[in-house]
Scaffold this motif. Structure first.
Motif, PDB file in Angstrom:
ATOM      1  N   HIS A   9       0.851  -1.195   0.000  1.00 55.38           N
ATOM      2  CA  HIS A   9       0.000   0.000   0.000  1.00 55.38           C
ATOM      3  C   HIS A   9       0.890   1.251   0.000  1.00 55.38           C
ATOM      4  O   HIS A   9       0.630   2.201  -0.735  1.00 55.38           O
ATOM      5  CB  HIS A   9      -0.938   0.029   1.217  1.00 55.38           C
ATOM      6  CG  HIS A   9      -2.230  -0.675   0.994  1.00 55.38           C
ATOM      7  ND1 HIS A   9      -3.242  -0.166   0.212  1.00 55.38           N
ATOM      8  CD2 HIS A   9      -2.692  -1.874   1.457  1.00 55.38           C
ATOM      9  CE1 HIS A   9      -4.258  -1.002   0.201  1.00 55.38           C
ATOM     10  NE2 HIS A   9      -3.958  -2.050   0.949  1.00 55.38           N
ATOM     11  N   GLY A  12       2.353   2.104  -3.340  1.00 53.43           N
ATOM     12  CA  GLY A  12       1.372   2.424  -4.373  1.00 53.43           C
ATOM     13  C   GLY A  12       0.943   1.256  -5.236  1.00 53.43           C
ATOM     14  O   GLY A  12       0.117   1.424  -6.135  1.00 53.43           O
ATOM     15  N   LEU A  15      -3.954  -0.618  -4.340  1.00 52.97           N
ATOM     16  CA  LEU A  15      -4.858   0.524  -4.279  1.00 52.97           C
ATOM     17  C   LEU A  15      -5.972   0.294  -3.278  1.00 52.97           C
ATOM     18  O   LEU A  15      -6.526   1.247  -2.737  1.00 52.97           O
ATOM     19  CB  LEU A  15      -5.471   0.787  -5.658  1.00 52.97           C
ATOM     20  CG  LEU A  15      -4.496   1.010  -6.820  1.00 52.97           C
ATOM     21  CD1 LEU A  15      -5.265   1.260  -8.101  1.00 52.97           C
ATOM     22  CD2 LEU A  15      -3.537   2.143  -6.506  1.00 52.97           C
ATOM     23  N   LEU A  70     -10.043   7.967 -10.846  1.00 52.24           N
ATOM     24  CA  LEU A  70      -9.148   6.803 -10.762  1.00 52.24           C
ATOM     25  C   LEU A  70      -8.111   6.754 -11.877  1.00 52.24           C
ATOM     26  O   LEU A  70      -7.165   5.987 -11.796  1.00 52.24           O
ATOM     27  CB  LEU A  70      -9.973   5.514 -10.803  1.00 52.24           C
ATOM     28  CG  LEU A  70     -10.929   5.267  -9.655  1.00 52.24           C
ATOM     29  CD1 LEU A  70     -11.736   4.006  -9.897  1.00 52.24           C
ATOM     30  CD2 LEU A  70     -10.170   5.177  -8.352  1.00 52.24           C
ATOM     31  N   SER A  72      -5.575   8.503 -12.947  1.00 50.10           N
ATOM     32  CA  SER A  72      -4.155   8.685 -12.667  1.00 50.10           C
ATOM     33  C   SER A  72      -3.599   7.520 -11.857  1.00 50.10           C
ATOM     34  O   SER A  72      -2.437   7.148 -12.013  1.00 50.10           O
ATOM     35  CB  SER A  72      -3.906  10.004 -11.932  1.00 50.10           C
ATOM     36  OG  SER A  72      -4.507   9.976 -10.652  1.00 50.10           O
ATOM     37  N   LEU A  73      -4.425   6.903 -11.020  1.00 49.43           N
ATOM     38  CA  LEU A  73      -3.974   5.741 -10.242  1.00 49.43           C
ATOM     39  C   LEU A  73      -3.741   4.526 -11.126  1.00 49.43           C
ATOM     40  O   LEU A  73      -2.901   3.679 -10.827  1.00 49.43           O
ATOM     41  CB  LEU A  73      -4.998   5.375  -9.161  1.00 49.43           C
ATOM     42  CG  LEU A  73      -5.172   6.364  -8.028  1.00 49.43           C
ATOM     43  CD1 LEU A  73      -6.325   5.943  -7.149  1.00 49.43           C
ATOM     44  CD2 LEU A  73      -3.883   6.479  -7.224  1.00 49.43           C
ATOM     45  N   LEU A  74      -4.482   4.454 -12.218  1.00 44.03           N
ATOM     46  CA  LEU A  74      -4.370   3.315 -13.100  1.00 44.03           C
ATOM     47  C   LEU A  74      -3.473   3.584 -14.306  1.00 44.03           C
ATOM     48  O   LEU A  74      -3.406   2.789 -15.231  1.00 44.03           O
ATOM     49  CB  LEU A  74      -5.775   2.898 -13.574  1.00 44.03           C
ATOM     50  CG  LEU A  74      -6.726   2.482 -12.451  1.00 44.03           C
ATOM     51  CD1 LEU A  74      -8.126   2.234 -13.011  1.00 44.03           C
ATOM     52  CD2 LEU A  74      -6.200   1.253 -11.738  1.00 44.03           C
TER      53      LEU A  74
END
Length: 76
Positions: A9, A12, A15, A70, A72-74
């Protein structure tokens, strides 16, 4: 020493993680930014897997639609 979940976590990779409902089904981890081979290697670090009482089923998803929050996280 951080746990396997805390480490991934913090870096990064994970998620989201948590218990599924009903809990007899186990749990779920949503990971991003790693290929399947890396995900498989990460699962071997789980203390439940090391003890022989846990296992993972890995499902790879290619997102077709992603909420902007989501993206930018992916990596989108």
């Amino acid at each position: 020493m951080p746990t396997m979940l805390e480490r991934h976590h913090a870096d990064g990779t994970f998620l989201l993680s948590g218990q599924t409902v009903p809990s007899e089904d186990g749990g779920l981890i949503l990971a991003a930014g790693v290929d399947r081979a890396t995900a498989e290697k990460i699962t071997t670090e789980d203390p439940f897997v090391e003890a022989g009482v846990g296992r993972y089923s890995i499902t790879t998803v290619t997102p077709g639609r992603v909420h902007p929050a989501l993206a930018s996280l992916l990596g989108g």
